[in-house]
Design an enzyme around this catalytic site. Structure first.
Site, PDB file in Angstrom:
ATOM      1  N   ASP A   1     -15.024  87.151  67.132  1.00 18.71           N
ATOM      2  CA  ASP A   1     -13.798  86.400  66.868  1.00 18.71           C
ATOM      3  C   ASP A   1     -13.931  85.762  65.497  1.00 18.71           C
ATOM      4  O   ASP A   1     -14.603  84.738  65.328  1.00 18.71           O
ATOM      5  CB  ASP A   1     -13.611  85.335  67.963  1.00 18.71           C
ATOM      6  CG  ASP A   1     -12.351  84.492  67.756  1.00 18.71           C
ATOM      7  OD1 ASP A   1     -11.633  84.712  66.764  1.00 18.71           O
ATOM      8  OD2 ASP A   1     -12.099  83.604  68.594  1.00 18.71           O
ATOM      9  N   HIS A   2     -13.293  86.376  64.495  1.00 21.59           N
ATOM     10  CA  HIS A   2     -13.395  85.913  63.111  1.00 21.59           C
ATOM     11  C   HIS A   2     -12.014  85.802  62.480  1.00 21.59           C
ATOM     12  O   HIS A   2     -11.093  86.536  62.850  1.00 21.59           O
ATOM     13  CB  HIS A   2     -14.220  86.897  62.276  1.00 21.59           C
ATOM     14  CG  HIS A   2     -15.687  86.595  62.254  1.00 21.59           C
ATOM     15  ND1 HIS A   2     -16.380  86.368  61.090  1.00 21.59           N
ATOM     16  CD2 HIS A   2     -16.584  86.477  63.256  1.00 21.59           C
ATOM     17  CE1 HIS A   2     -17.658  86.121  61.381  1.00 21.59           C
ATOM     18  NE2 HIS A   2     -17.795  86.192  62.691  1.00 21.59           N
TER      19      HIS A   2
ATOM     20  N   GLY B   1     -19.337  77.508  65.564  1.00 19.40           N
ATOM     21  CA  GLY B   1     -18.570  78.095  64.475  1.00 19.40           C
ATOM     22  C   GLY B   1     -19.254  78.132  63.121  1.00 19.40           C
ATOM     23  O   GLY B   1     -20.374  77.667  62.933  1.00 19.40           O
ATOM     24  N   GLU B   2     -18.526  78.732  62.171  1.00 15.14           N
ATOM     25  CA  GLU B   2     -18.980  78.840  60.786  1.00 15.14           C
ATOM     26  C   GLU B   2     -17.857  78.401  59.858  1.00 15.14           C
ATOM     27  O   GLU B   2     -16.680  78.657  60.125  1.00 15.14           O
ATOM     28  CB  GLU B   2     -19.369  80.286  60.430  1.00 15.14           C
ATOM     29  CG  GLU B   2     -20.426  80.901  61.308  1.00 15.14           C
ATOM     30  CD  GLU B   2     -19.819  81.721  62.440  1.00 15.14           C
ATOM     31  OE1 GLU B   2     -18.597  81.997  62.419  1.00 15.14           O
ATOM     32  OE2 GLU B   2     -20.572  82.076  63.368  1.00 15.14           O
TER      33      GLU B   2
END
Length: 318
Positions: free
Chosen positions: A37-38, A105-106
């Site tokens: 998921d991005h 996250g990121e």
């Protein structure tokens, strides 16, 4: 017995390709699907990033396999209320064969809204509060919440599955593994190490499922596979928190310029040696993982699935 799934990469493939790969995975004998998921890919050469929830809807019609996000960040780019609605609808479409994988996250994906990217400890706080909200919504109750990070007012999900969606928590460091044990229905990681699993279980995880993913690059020619892996996924060799804090694919690319093909060849299973592929997966089996998801880097998906169907999965079946 460890199960073996396929890891669909939204960073590298468009939605139609991902659905076709899911079909091929089921035909090859994989028993479950992960899907990333991005908002952004890690670099421009990967080149894709479809909206995962639309793809999951298509997967529900294309295959009979269970599906899990690996992983969704329900804290910044997507408010926990919306993450809960997306996951609940996905579970209804998949007739209960859906698990929500979540993580802290990121910046690569979450900073697109222009908000400051919190430090790791704050991100874990946000994740824990988000999971609490999501669980209440999965029960179909009306939720009002005023917490440290989120406010929810009179929210209720009307489309919910018969059973609440299981939530698995991704973790890499020791603190995150403890949070996963405390709040998760399962544990997600990428390294074949027993210590994080033990920490997860000691922190409340007990006998809950632990899952892992790894990337390989199958090709008939070993050097060609190394070149493909180095071209598309050098970011996998970046150390420490860099992948979590760099905000754009361009920044990831700048850091990845320090990664050599030799480093990739040392850490990624490349080529067509059956024993090498089997050995890389057995490390996860021996570490105690319940499910291992494999991703093929690069465009030769059909060759990979043929190879795993005929050579690798039969050896792992025993």
């Amino acid at each position: 017995m460890t199960e073996f799934g396929y890891f669909l990469s939204c960073e590298e493939h468009g939605p139609t390709e991902l659905v076709e790969q899911a079909r091929m995975a089921e035909q090859a004998g994989f028993t479950a699907l992960w899907i990333s998921d991005h908002f952004h890919p890690w670099n421009d050469r990967q080149g894709q990033s479809p909206f995962v929830w639309s793809v999951i809807g298509a997967l529900s019609e294309a295959v009979s396999l269970p599906v899990e996000t690996a992983v969704t960040c329900p804290t910044v780019r997507m408010h926990p209320v919306l993450a809960a609605q997306a996951a609940a609808t996905s579970s209804v479409l998949l007739e209960g064969r859906f698990r929500l994988g979540v993580g802290s996250g990121e910046a690569l994906n979450e900073s697109v809204l222009g908000t400051a990217w919190p430090e790791a400890a704050v991100r874990l706080e946000m994740l824990e509060e988000a999971v609490q909200i999501i669980r209440r919504l999965f029960e179909g109750e009306e939720v009002s919440h005023r917490g440290r990070h989120y406010t929810v007012q009179n929210a209720r999900l009307y489309t919910v599955p018969d059973q609440p969606v299981p939530i698995d928590v991704s973790a890499f460091g020791p603190q995150a593994a403890e949070v996963a044990g405390r709040i998760g229905d399962g544990f997600i990681t990428m390294q074949p190490e027993p210590e994080p699993i033990e920490r997860f279980r000691r922190s409340g995880g007990g006998t809950k499922p632990v899952t892992a993913g790894l990337k390989v690059c199958w090709a008939l020619d070993h050097e060609e596979a190394v070149r493909t892996a180095h071209r598309l996924w050098p970011n996998d060799q970046l150390p420490g928190e860099l992948p979590q804090v760099l905000p754009t694919p361009a920044h990831i690319d700048q850091a990845s310029s320090l990664v050599t093909p030799e480093q990739v060849a040392e850490h990624v299973t490349c080529g067509s040696d059956t024993e090498a592929h089997v050995a890389s997966i057995r490390r996860y089996v021996d570490a105690g993982f319940d499910t291992v998801y494999v991703n093929q880097m690069g465009p030769d998906q059909q060759g990979f699935f043929d190879f795993y169907r005929t050579k690798v999965l039969p050896q792992l079946a025993g």
